[in-house]
Design a protein around this motif. Structure first.
Motif, PDB file in Angstrom:
ATOM      1  N   ASN A   1      19.144   4.548  30.362  1.00 59.29           N
ATOM      2  CA  ASN A   1      19.984   4.600  29.167  1.00 59.29           C
ATOM      3  C   ASN A   1      21.061   3.522  29.231  1.00 59.29           C
ATOM      4  O   ASN A   1      21.382   2.892  28.222  1.00 59.29           O
ATOM      5  N   LYS A   2      21.626   3.302  30.415  1.00 54.37           N
ATOM      6  CA  LYS A   2      22.642   2.273  30.595  1.00 54.37           C
ATOM      7  C   LYS A   2      22.041   0.883  30.387  1.00 54.37           C
ATOM      8  O   LYS A   2      22.648   0.024  29.742  1.00 54.37           O
ATOM      9  N   ILE A   3      20.848   0.670  30.911  1.00 50.17           N
ATOM     10  CA  ILE A   3      20.160  -0.614  30.741  1.00 50.17           C
ATOM     11  C   ILE A   3      19.855  -0.854  29.272  1.00 50.17           C
ATOM     12  O   ILE A   3      20.031  -1.960  28.760  1.00 50.17           O
ATOM     13  N   LEU A   4      19.419   0.187  28.577  1.00 46.09           N
ATOM     14  CA  LEU A   4      19.118   0.065  27.154  1.00 46.09           C
ATOM     15  C   LEU A   4      20.373  -0.283  26.359  1.00 46.09           C
ATOM     16  O   LEU A   4      20.332  -1.135  25.465  1.00 46.09           O
ATOM     17  N   ASN A   5      21.493   0.345  26.674  1.00 45.61           N
ATOM     18  CA  ASN A   5      22.754   0.034  25.990  1.00 45.61           C
ATOM     19  C   ASN A   5      23.181  -1.407  26.241  1.00 45.61           C
ATOM     20  O   ASN A   5      23.670  -2.085  25.330  1.00 45.61           O
ATOM     21  N   ILE A   6      23.010  -1.898  27.462  1.00 44.51           N
ATOM     22  CA  ILE A   6      23.349  -3.291  27.772  1.00 44.51           C
ATOM     23  C   ILE A   6      22.436  -4.235  26.998  1.00 44.51           C
ATOM     24  O   ILE A   6      22.889  -5.249  26.446  1.00 44.51           O
ATOM     25  N   LEU A   7      21.145  -3.910  26.918  1.00 40.31           N
ATOM     26  CA  LEU A   7      20.204  -4.740  26.175  1.00 40.31           C
ATOM     27  C   LEU A   7      20.556  -4.769  24.684  1.00 40.31           C
ATOM     28  O   LEU A   7      20.552  -5.847  24.062  1.00 40.31           O
ATOM     29  N   ILE A   8      20.890  -3.634  24.131  1.00 43.26           N
ATOM     30  CA  ILE A   8      21.277  -3.567  22.711  1.00 43.26           C
ATOM     31  C   ILE A   8      22.547  -4.380  22.471  1.00 43.26           C
ATOM     32  O   ILE A   8      22.652  -5.117  21.485  1.00 43.26           O
ATOM     33  N   ALA A   9      23.506  -4.272  23.365  1.00 47.18           N
ATOM     34  CA  ALA A   9      24.746  -5.034  23.222  1.00 47.18           C
ATOM     35  C   ALA A   9      24.482  -6.536  23.304  1.00 47.18           C
ATOM     36  O   ALA A   9      25.057  -7.320  22.528  1.00 47.18           O
ATOM     37  N   ALA A  10      23.606  -6.946  24.209  1.00 48.89           N
ATOM     38  CA  ALA A  10      23.284  -8.371  24.336  1.00 48.89           C
ATOM     39  C   ALA A  10      22.604  -8.892  23.073  1.00 48.89           C
ATOM     40  O   ALA A  10      22.939  -9.983  22.574  1.00 48.89           O
ATOM     41  N   ILE A  11      21.668  -8.126  22.541  1.00 45.87           N
ATOM     42  CA  ILE A  11      20.982  -8.527  21.302  1.00 45.87           C
ATOM     43  C   ILE A  11      21.985  -8.639  20.161  1.00 45.87           C
ATOM     44  O   ILE A  11      21.950  -9.594  19.382  1.00 45.87           O
ATOM     45  N   ALA A  12      22.898  -7.675  20.061  1.00 47.57           N
ATOM     46  CA  ALA A  12      23.902  -7.696  18.995  1.00 47.57           C
ATOM     47  C   ALA A  12      24.850  -8.875  19.154  1.00 47.57           C
ATOM     48  O   ALA A  12      25.210  -9.528  18.167  1.00 47.57           O
ATOM     49  N   LEU A  13      25.266  -9.173  20.379  1.00 51.47           N
ATOM     50  CA  LEU A  13      26.173 -10.301  20.607  1.00 51.47           C
ATOM     51  C   LEU A  13      25.514 -11.633  20.252  1.00 51.47           C
ATOM     52  O   LEU A  13      26.141 -12.490  19.626  1.00 51.47           O
ATOM     53  N   ILE A  14      24.276 -11.801  20.662  1.00 50.68           N
ATOM     54  CA  ILE A  14      23.566 -13.045  20.323  1.00 50.68           C
ATOM     55  C   ILE A  14      23.418 -13.169  18.814  1.00 50.68           C
ATOM     56  O   ILE A  14      23.682 -14.227  18.230  1.00 50.68           O
ATOM     57  N   GLY A  15      23.009 -12.099  18.161  1.00 56.76           N
ATOM     58  CA  GLY A  15      22.871 -12.125  16.708  1.00 56.76           C
ATOM     59  C   GLY A  15      24.194 -12.385  16.011  1.00 56.76           C
ATOM     60  O   GLY A  15      24.272 -13.170  15.057  1.00 56.76           O
ATOM     61  N   GLY A  16      25.257 -11.749  16.484  1.00 61.23           N
ATOM     62  CA  GLY A  16      26.576 -11.978  15.903  1.00 61.23           C
ATOM     63  C   GLY A  16      27.036 -13.413  16.078  1.00 61.23           C
ATOM     64  O   GLY A  16      27.591 -14.032  15.152  1.00 61.23           O
ATOM     65  N   PHE A  17      26.813 -13.982  17.265  1.00 62.85           N
ATOM     66  CA  PHE A  17      27.176 -15.373  17.516  1.00 62.85           C
ATOM     67  C   PHE A  17      26.439 -16.319  16.570  1.00 62.85           C
ATOM     68  O   PHE A  17      27.036 -17.215  15.967  1.00 62.85           O
ATOM     69  N   LEU A  18      25.129 -16.104  16.412  1.00 63.91           N
ATOM     70  CA  LEU A  18      24.340 -16.965  15.512  1.00 63.91           C
ATOM     71  C   LEU A  18      24.786 -16.795  14.061  1.00 63.91           C
ATOM     72  O   LEU A  18      24.819 -17.766  13.298  1.00 63.91           O
ATOM     73  N   PHE A  19      25.138 -15.572  13.675  1.00 64.17           N
ATOM     74  CA  PHE A  19      25.581 -15.302  12.314  1.00 64.17           C
ATOM     75  C   PHE A  19      26.933 -15.963  12.033  1.00 64.17           C
ATOM     76  O   PHE A  19      27.140 -16.547  10.969  1.00 64.17           O
ATOM     77  N   ILE A  20      27.836 -15.892  12.997  1.00 64.76           N
ATOM     78  CA  ILE A  20      29.152 -16.513  12.825  1.00 64.76           C
ATOM     79  C   ILE A  20      29.029 -18.034  12.731  1.00 64.76           C
ATOM     80  O   ILE A  20      29.765 -18.674  11.972  1.00 64.76           O
ATOM     81  N   ARG A  21      28.088 -18.616  13.472  1.00 61.60           N
ATOM     82  CA  ARG A  21      27.877 -20.071  13.407  1.00 61.60           C
ATOM     83  C   ARG A  21      27.536 -20.519  11.992  1.00 61.60           C
ATOM     84  O   ARG A  21      27.940 -21.594  11.568  1.00 61.60           O
ATOM     85  N   VAL A  22      26.794 -19.700  11.262  1.00 58.12           N
ATOM     86  CA  VAL A  22      26.447 -20.053   9.883  1.00 58.12           C
ATOM     87  C   VAL A  22      27.702 -20.101   9.026  1.00 58.12           C
ATOM     88  O   VAL A  22      27.894 -21.015   8.217  1.00 58.12           O
ATOM     89  N   PHE A  23      28.604 -19.134   9.198  1.00 60.06           N
ATOM     90  CA  PHE A  23      29.814 -19.081   8.377  1.00 60.06           C
ATOM     91  C   PHE A  23      30.857 -20.118   8.771  1.00 60.06           C
ATOM     92  O   PHE A  23      31.763 -20.403   8.002  1.00 60.06           O
ATOM     93  N   MET A  24      30.719 -20.689   9.951  1.00 56.11           N
ATOM     94  CA  MET A  24      31.655 -21.726  10.373  1.00 56.11           C
ATOM     95  C   MET A  24      31.368 -23.063   9.683  1.00 56.11           C
ATOM     96  O   MET A  24      32.238 -23.916   9.600  1.00 56.11           O
TER      97      MET A  24
END
Length: 153
Positions: free
Chosen positions: A4-27
């Motif tokens: 469960n801890k590994i899954l939460n870390i994986l979900i957080a990593a996916i969200a962070l990468i997606g958020g970073f790519l999304f913010i790059r578009v708005f910059m």
């Protein structure tokens, strides 16, 4: 607990990468993205590729887990294969009900790819008939359930 801890870390990593790519578009400037292909490719394309790969991974994981579940429970496998067989029969019925006549536009001309005898026309007609058949069956079950509810109360 550890998975469960590994899954939460994986979900957080996916969200962070997606958020970073999304913010790059708005910059970037909107006009620059719309007019400059290099800017669009460097900013928008990675987000699209990332989203596409996530979608593919989700589909593959979902199908894989469903197949594993079916193999582990043979009774569900029998029910699933029976349901797929019924859907296949309904697809055959829809295929034989469909036609492949020419498709005309508003000007009365034959649409490109809509010539008589076209396989595309046949399968589009099949899809329409398949939807009508499944919608009719769903409607019958809806009315049946409604009547059952009225009788019980």
């Amino acid at each position: 607990m550890k998975s469960n801890k590994i899954l939460n870390i994986l979900i957080a990593a996916i969200a962070l990468i997606g958020g970073f790519l999304f913010i790059r578009v708005f910059m970037e400037d909107t006009d620059a993205i719309e007019t400059d292909v290099d800017v669009a490719n460097s900013v928008v394309s990675p987000l699209i590729y990332y989203s596409t790969y996530l979608f593919y991974a989700a589909v593959i994981i979902t199908i894989g887990l469903s197949l594993i579940s079916l193999v582990r429970n043979p009774e569900n496998l029998k029910k699933t294969l029976g349901g797929l067989a019924i859907l296949g029969v309904l697809l055959l019925v829809a295929y034989f009900l469909s036609d492949s006549e020419a498709v005309y536009n508003a000007a009365g001309e034959i649409e490109s790819g809509g010539e008589e005898g076209s396989a595309v026309n046949k399968w589009v007609g099949t899809g329409i008939w398949y939807s009508v058949i499944l919608g009719g069956i769903a409607s019958l079950f809806f009315v049946w359930d409604l009547l059952k509810g009225l009788v019980k109360s």
